[in-house]
Design a protein around this motif. Structure first.
Motif, PDB file in Angstrom:
ATOM      1  N   ILE A  99      39.389  43.478  50.706  1.00  0.00           N
ATOM      2  CA  ILE A  99      39.629  43.680  49.265  1.00  0.00           C
ATOM      3  C   ILE A  99      40.732  42.757  48.769  1.00  0.00           C
ATOM      4  O   ILE A  99      40.681  42.240  47.650  1.00  0.00           O
ATOM      5  N   VAL A 159      40.389  39.979  45.713  1.00  0.00           N
ATOM      6  CA  VAL A 159      41.315  39.921  44.575  1.00  0.00           C
ATOM      7  C   VAL A 159      41.965  38.547  44.478  1.00  0.00           C
ATOM      8  O   VAL A 159      42.060  37.949  43.396  1.00  0.00           O
ATOM      9  N   VAL A 196      40.578  44.974  41.196  1.00  0.00           N
ATOM     10  CA  VAL A 196      39.459  45.768  41.698  1.00  0.00           C
ATOM     11  C   VAL A 196      39.946  47.173  42.062  1.00  0.00           C
ATOM     12  O   VAL A 196      40.882  47.322  42.848  1.00  0.00           O
ATOM     13  N   ILE A 254      33.091  51.195  41.490  1.00  0.00           N
ATOM     14  CA  ILE A 254      34.062  50.102  41.551  1.00  0.00           C
ATOM     15  C   ILE A 254      34.242  49.540  40.151  1.00  0.00           C
ATOM     16  O   ILE A 254      33.266  49.256  39.452  1.00  0.00           O
ATOM     17  N   ILE A 288      35.920  46.420  38.081  1.00  0.00           N
ATOM     18  CA  ILE A 288      36.434  45.057  38.233  1.00  0.00           C
ATOM     19  C   ILE A 288      36.981  44.629  36.877  1.00  0.00           C
ATOM     20  O   ILE A 288      36.251  44.625  35.887  1.00  0.00           O
ATOM     21  N   ALA A 320      34.231  38.211  41.587  1.00  0.00           N
ATOM     22  CA  ALA A 320      34.526  39.417  42.364  1.00  0.00           C
ATOM     23  C   ALA A 320      33.269  40.256  42.552  1.00  0.00           C
ATOM     24  O   ALA A 320      33.014  40.791  43.643  1.00  0.00           O
ATOM     25  N   TYR A 321      32.484  40.345  41.486  1.00  0.00           N
ATOM     26  CA  TYR A 321      31.237  41.122  41.555  1.00  0.00           C
ATOM     27  C   TYR A 321      30.316  40.545  42.626  1.00  0.00           C
ATOM     28  O   TYR A 321      29.761  41.275  43.467  1.00  0.00           O
ATOM     29  N   ILE A 333      31.591  41.244  46.186  1.00  0.00           N
ATOM     30  CA  ILE A 333      31.369  42.634  46.608  1.00  0.00           C
ATOM     31  C   ILE A 333      29.888  42.871  46.853  1.00  0.00           C
ATOM     32  O   ILE A 333      29.497  43.496  47.846  1.00  0.00           O
TER      33      ILE A 333
END
Length: 714
Positions: free
Chosen positions: A580, A584, A591, A599, A601, A612-613, A616
């Protein structure tokens, strides 16, 4: 050793018990009230002499929740209850407000009421129990208290009123559409004294019905307190209301003309100066003995009250020239602060609120350590009332009871129209700075808060406005209900009745009475006038903004939510949070991961959110057969190339699948670190990933449907 007295009744679904004579016997009055397994001890003590020269009634109410009552140890570093929580402060106000008007007129002795929660069954809220215990303790203490009062909580489910709903039913009304009301009502045998409520667009008739229902249901409680008092009350304290009629006659003769002229001035500042000048002239006409009389302040207030009230009750204009139903001039502006997420300046007459909205993420939610358990709140409203707002010099410190109470009233009014957290995953903080005040700054906070949130892009279900109503009630039964009261009308009137809501219905109602109570007919008229005033204010607010903006401020965070399987949470977080942190740091987004797999974001940059999406998603999703991915060559071997194409997942592109021609070695067209487009062909018997490149256009990423040779043959 003990002279115990205990009385019980069946009240609703629970047994209510009042007992005295065993605990805290040195207090003037002590009662332990128990509803179910929730117990509250109320202790009353009062001074037998007033302080010399004191011209006000010093009543102090404390309400304390002891964590041992619920079998808990306080959180935080210091394992001891410290400063009052918001709930404790608000409950102390709930007890104070209906009790204060019922002390004998002219009684100025100091009174202390302390309510301590001893046991909490997590079903019955101790605030109602505390109000009943305090009323009973005052009634048996001997203090000149013209009670008792009763109290009840009222819910509203499927068109039916519910007496004293459980704590869990009232915890999160916004998240429970079946629960539409949390109303606390207190009153004497004959009249309602106080109402405090959070509602979800109830009609005026439904709200009035709830108040009537609560008043009816508290009658057995009042009878129980009287029953206890008949067996355990102390001798009444020898007190006679003071007679200062001679002093009042002299004050009236010396100052009525000047005071009447002062109240004819419409500007608040000029009127205040003229009133002070009139008081000074009165004092010049008095002897030293009369100036030292502790009832001089009461006589001056009676003179002011008589002038203000008499004109209105006889059909005359109010002190600012309005009739009883007119709302003061309104001006609304939005977007007035350049760097904030949302802002509004709401001005109504000489009352003004600068209200600012800030949007945050899940990390900004308020964690509340309550007696019945910990919970989080994603909507915060803070109200500030600095001395300059009324042209005074004063001490500035932490928020007082008044600021907490007014802020909570505005919070209740607005939270009913907020979008569901799943639809709008932001933490919302609204701050109301009262920059001018001359009546009903809490309702200005409601109006400004509604505009400010819409300016920030919060999709409210409907705009909300609020208005404060007043009452002048004479001994002969004549009365006048006043719309949008001024500060002086609040100070010298008999009722403060605040109603907030949308065009469709009421979202919050707060009522305080300074006399022995009001009739349902008066309350019905006040609600009707309040609706008329509220609709007018909503129309004026609509000139500035009528719905939430479609675009957020450039300085506000954007939040996107995604849901992952709970068994994948560990993979997203990684060992010691390694994964994580990498997400970030790489994406630049914030996040938040909840235990249910949700979650959030957040970033002001849309590219950061997408990055970030995608990171993940690549961890938690499974690659799909036949889909094309962008990957990176991580290793070349004689029989093909290993490509990292889906998060941490690698697959083999066999040498025969790299290009449309025969290759002796993959290094003829590939090198390590090269970005390539690959198609997932499937999985072999051992679950290994098979990838292909030759059927994908490496420039566009589109699949090639047929080769050139095939096209030529056709």
């Amino acid at each position: 050793m003990f002279d115990e007295v205990k009385k019980s009744i069946q009240w609703g679904q629970e047994t209510l018990t009042l007992e005295t004579g065993k605990v805290a016997r040195q207090a003037d009055g002590t009662v332990i009230a128990t509803l179910g397994e929730t117990s509250v001890m109320a202790n009353v003590t009062f001074a037998k002499e007033p302080k010399p020269g004191q011209d006000f009634f010093p009543l102090t109410v404390h309400y304390q929740e002891k964590y041992y009552a619920a079998g808990k140890i306080p959180g935080g570093f210091f394992k001891r209850e410290a400063r009052p929580t918001e709930k404790e402060t608000l409950t102390a106000r709930l007890i104070d407000r209906p009790c204060r008007p019922l002390f004998a007129p002219g009684f100025k002795n100091e009174v202390l009421v302390m309510c301590t929660v001893l046991s909490h069954d997590l079903v019955n809220d101790p605030d109602i129990v505390a109000m009943i215990a305090a009323s009973a303790a005052l009634t048996i203490s001997g203090v000149p208290f013209m009670g008792p009062i009763g109290a009840a909580r009222v819910g509203f489910v499927n068109g039916q009123y519910v007496l004293n709903p459980e704590v869990q039913d009232m915890d999160n009304l916004r998240g429970n559409p079946e629960q539409r009301l949390d109303l606390v009502v207190a009153g004497t045998k004959d009249a309602v004294m106080m109402v405090e409520s959070e509602a979800y667009e109830l009609t005026e008739d439904e709200m009035l019905g709830a108040v009537k229902f609560g008043h009816e249901q508290m009658q057995p409680v009042i009878d129980l307190i009287i029953d206890l008092a008949e067996a355990a009350a102390k001798e009444p304290f020898d007190f006679q209301s003071p007679d200062y009629s001679e002093l009042y006659a002299k004050v009236k003769a010396a100052g009525e003309a000047d005071m009447r002229a002062a109240y004819a001035i419409r500007d608040k500042g000029e009127r205040r100066d003229a009133i002070e000048a009139a008081k000074a002239k009165v004092k010049e006409a008095l002897t030293e003995e009369e100036l030292a009389d502790p009832h001089l302040g009461s006589a001056l207030k009676k003179l002011e009250s008589g002038i203000l009230r008499g004109d209105v009750i006889n059909g005359g204009a109010r002190i600012d020239g309005r009739d009883t139903r007119t709302v003061r001039a309104i001006d609304s502006e939005v977007g007035i602060l350049p760097r904030t997420h949302g802002s509004a300046l709401f001005t109504r007459g000489e009352t003004q609120a600068l209200v600012v909205t800030t949007l945050g993420t899940g990390d900004d939610e308020q964690i509340i350590d309550a007696l019945h358990g910990n919970f989080r709140s994603n909507f915060l409203l803070h109200y500030n009332f600095p001395p300059y707002s009324v042209g005074e010099v004063g001490r500035v410190g932490s928020p007082g009871r008044r600021e907490i109470g007014h802020g909570k009233l505005a919070w209740r009014a607005l939270q009913a129209v907020l979008p569901a957290p799943t639809d709008f995953p932001y933490t919302i903080r609204v701050v109301s700075e009262i920059t001018e005040s001359n009546g009903s700054s809490s309702m200005a906070s409601v109006c400004g808060g509604s505009l400010s949130m819409m300016d920030a892009g919060v999709p409210l279900k409907a705009p909300v406005a609020g208005v404060a109503m007043g009452l002048i009630l004479e001994d002969d039964g004549k009365y006048a209900v006043l719309t949008d009261i001024l500060g002086d009308e609040d100070h010298l009137g008999d009722m403060d009745f605040k109603v907030a809501g949308t065009a469709e219905g009421i979202t919050s109602l707060q009522m305080d009475i300074k006399v022995a109570g009001i009739t349902p007919a008066i309350m019905e008229q006040a609600l009707a006038q309040a609706k008329e005033g509220r609709l007018h204010i909503l129309a004026e607010m609509g000139k500035a903004l009528s719905e939430g903006r479609r675009e957020f401020s450039a300085h506000a965070p954007r939040i996107e939510t995604m849901t992952i399987p709970t068994d994948k949470i560990r993979e997203v977080i990684g060992s010691g949070g390694k994964v994580i942190r990498e997400i970030v740091e790489t994406s630049g987004a914030k996040v938040d991961i909840n235990d249910d797999g949700t979650i959030k974001i957040a970033s002001a940059n849309a590219d950061s959110i997408k990055k970030a999406y995608d990171m993940i998603y690549s961890i938690v999703a499974e690659p799909e057969e036949g889909k094309i991915y962008t990957g990176k060559v991580v290793k070349l071997v004689d029989f093909g190339a290993f490509v990292n194409f889906f998060g941490k997942r690698d697959g083999l592109v066999h040498v025969s699948q790299i290009a449309g021609k025969r290759l002796n070695h993959p290094n003829e067209v590939l090198k390590e670190g090269q970005e390539v487009k690959v198609k997932l062909l499937g999985f072999d018997d051992r679950g290994k990933v098979r990838l292909g490149m030759k059927m994908v256009d490496q420039q566009t990423g589109q699949e090639i449907t047929e080769t050139k040779e095939e096209a030529a043959e056709s």
